[in-house]
Enzyme design. Structure first.
Site, PDB file in Angstrom:
ATOM      1  CE1 TYR A   1      -4.408   0.106  -0.367  1.00 31.71           C
ATOM      2  CE2 TYR A   1      -4.136  -1.689   1.032  1.00 31.71           C
ATOM      3  CZ  TYR A   1      -5.011  -1.217   0.094  1.00 31.71           C
ATOM      4  OH  TYR A   1      -6.482  -1.327  -0.028  1.00 31.71           O
TER       5      TYR A   1
ATOM      6  CD  GLU B   1      -3.904   4.288   0.187  1.00 27.58           C
ATOM      7  OE1 GLU B   1      -2.996   3.707   0.381  1.00 27.58           O
ATOM      8  OE2 GLU B   1      -4.938   3.793   0.529  1.00 27.58           O
TER       9      GLU B   1
ATOM     10  CG  ASP C   1      -8.438   9.512 -23.929  1.00 27.29           C
ATOM     11  OD1 ASP C   1      -7.560   8.751 -24.091  1.00 27.29           O
ATOM     12  OD2 ASP C   1      -9.656   8.934 -23.304  1.00 27.29           O
TER      13      ASP C   1
ATOM     14  CB  THR D   1      -4.523   3.136 -21.966  1.00 28.38           C
ATOM     15  OG1 THR D   1      -4.371   3.262 -23.295  1.00 28.38           O
ATOM     16  CG2 THR D   1      -6.261   3.402 -21.655  1.00 28.38           C
TER      17      THR D   1
ATOM     18  CE  LYS E   1      -6.923   1.460 -25.653  1.00 26.52           C
ATOM     19  NZ  LYS E   1      -6.968   2.138 -24.307  1.00 26.52           N
TER      20      LYS E   1
ATOM     21  NE  ARG F   1      -6.448  -4.205 -19.818  1.00 25.02           N
ATOM     22  CZ  ARG F   1      -6.617  -4.303 -20.979  1.00 25.02           C
ATOM     23  NH1 ARG F   1      -5.755  -5.273 -21.549  1.00 25.02           N
ATOM     24  NH2 ARG F   1      -7.512  -3.503 -21.477  1.00 25.02           N
TER      25      ARG F   1
END
Ligand code: DSN
Length: 426
Positions: A45, A47, A191, A217, A220, A226
């Site tokens: 974790y 954050e 985008d 992203t 691609k 991903r």
């Protein structure tokens, strides 16, 4: 005893190995990217941001995230980046939450013309939280009409002008879009999820100098894990609801966390860092050049075989085919091609008379097969196979023979990974 899940993973690996992957948004990530994804960083974790975390024990993941940030800045010439979005959808949601108040206006590319769900579809939070208008492509050319975008923007006065697409085969004129955004006082967001790798390779127009915020992203054309990213080319002071101006970067930072995300996926950030490192190599630019050459070859060959290629070709990795002159729907084409081992997706064409689950077109993309080493010669063959399959949609035996021919052919183009490691249950 072997966990059945790993048998299905191996089956999927073989499906990817034995078929022609033409889904424009997919690619084959490298073994190094997959190794980082499958690493112990999954357990952590973290954050917050490097050096400013809400958890202890972050000294090593801090270094990983710093590497990802620095490589991404170098790749795109960005002054600030965030590598934590879990996906492109999260990146877009965070940016809109940052730039818009509830009910504020956004002008974006019509989904049915090639836009994206997260750009204001009524089914997506963006369409529920904000007031949306769309621009589209011209019915005669299927290309963007910048005069139309300007006209709608002048009348609608959006706070965000959203640009970018999931199925548009042509490049974008970011400089003109910025002039339109400035004229109406809108933030310009790009985008670039689809063409990111081609832009990083300097093969398409670069939005960074022109737009306020870029989202993307990473899986691609960028060929990573991903995930999503947010970038800016210039860190402006922007007005806030409280009246006190703040740096755009700081606002975006908190728009993502705690705005819409919790803990960052550090294994995914590590995999992004690895992929950005790969994309900084000169060989990645050669790969991207080949992606475009292959798409242009595929478009030309299919045209030669009597197919309607929307816009008459492509500037990027996408080829959109309107199948109406062949009397085939996108759905029937997708299903028939799959029987022959050719994976594509049905796609609405602009002004499509068919509903989305049927559609009149298919979208083809070259990133994945280019990763396997396909060049123009192989893509000439791909076009012939597509035509053969689409010409024999009701002949199951023919499609199965084609599938076998493709499987044999692909043995000369191995995936970068021969098998998956299979865990055992004690
Ligand atoms: N689903 C992606 C695509 O196929 O283009 C977009 O999110």
């Amino acid at each position: 005893m072997q966990d059945i899940v790993f048998q299905w993973i191996e089956a999927e690996r073989r499906r990817q190995e034995e078929g022609l992957e033409l889904i424009a948004s997919e690619n084959y990530a490298s073994p190094s990217v997959l190794a980082a994804l499958g690493s112990v960083l999954n357990n952590k974790y973290a954050e917050g941001l490097p050096g400013k975390r809400y958890y202890g024990g972050c000294e090593f993941v801090d270094e990983v995230e710093r590497v990802a940030q620095e490589r991404l800045k170098q790749l795109f010439g960005a002054v600030w980046v965030n590598v934590q979005p879990h996906s492109g959808a999260q990146a877009n949601a965070a940016v809109l939450l940052t730039l818009l108040q509830l009910g504020d206006k956004m002008l974006s590319f019509e989904l049915a013309h090639g836009g994206h769900l997260t750009h204001g579809s009524p089914l997506n939070s963006s369409g529920k939280l904000y007031t949306i208008r769309h621009y589209g492509v011209r019915p005669d050319t299927y290309r963007l009409d910048y005069d139309q975008i300007r006209d709608i923007a002048r009348e609608f006065r959006p706070k965000v002008l959203m640009t970018g697409a999931s199925s548009y085969p042509r490049d974008w004129d970011w400089a003109t879009l910025r002039r339109i955004a400035d004229e109406v006082g809108a933030y310009l967001v790009a985008d670039i999820a689809h063409p990111a790798g081609l832009i990083a390779s300097d093969l398409l127009n670069d939005p960074l100098p022109h737009v306020h915020v870029v989202t993307s992203t990473t899986h691609k054309t960028l060929r990573g894990p991903r995930g999503g990213i947010i970038m800016i080319g210039k860190d402006l002071e922007v007005p806030t609801a409280s009246g006190k101006p703040r740096k755009l970067s700081a606002l975006l930072e908190s728009g993502l966390f705690p705005g819409i995300q919790g803990g960052p996926h550090m294994h995914s950030i590590a995999a992004k860092a690895v992929a950005f490192g790969e994309a900084l190599q000169p060989s990645f630019r050669s790969y991207s050049q080949q992606v475009i050459r292959n798409a242009q070859t595929l478009a030309r060959e299919l045209q030669g075989l009597g197919y309607t290629v929307l816009t008459g070709g492509t500037d990027n990795h996408i080829v959109l085919i309107d199948l109406r002159n062949k009397g085939i729907t996108g759905k029937a084409a997708e299903q028939g091609l799959e029987k022959a081992g050719i994976t594509v997706n049905k796609n609405l064409i602009p002004y499509d008379p068919q509903p989305p689950l049927v559609s009149s077109g298919i979208r083809l993309g070259t990133p994945a097969l280019t990763t396997r080493g396909f060049t123009e010669a192989e893509f000439q063959q791909v076009a012939r196979w597509i035509d053969q399959a689409l010409s024999h949609l009701s002949d199951e035996a023919y499609l199965l023979r084609l599938k076998e021919e493709i499987r044999e052919f692909l043995k000369a183009y191995p995936l970068p990974y021969a098998s998956v490691s299979v865990a055992t249950l004690s």
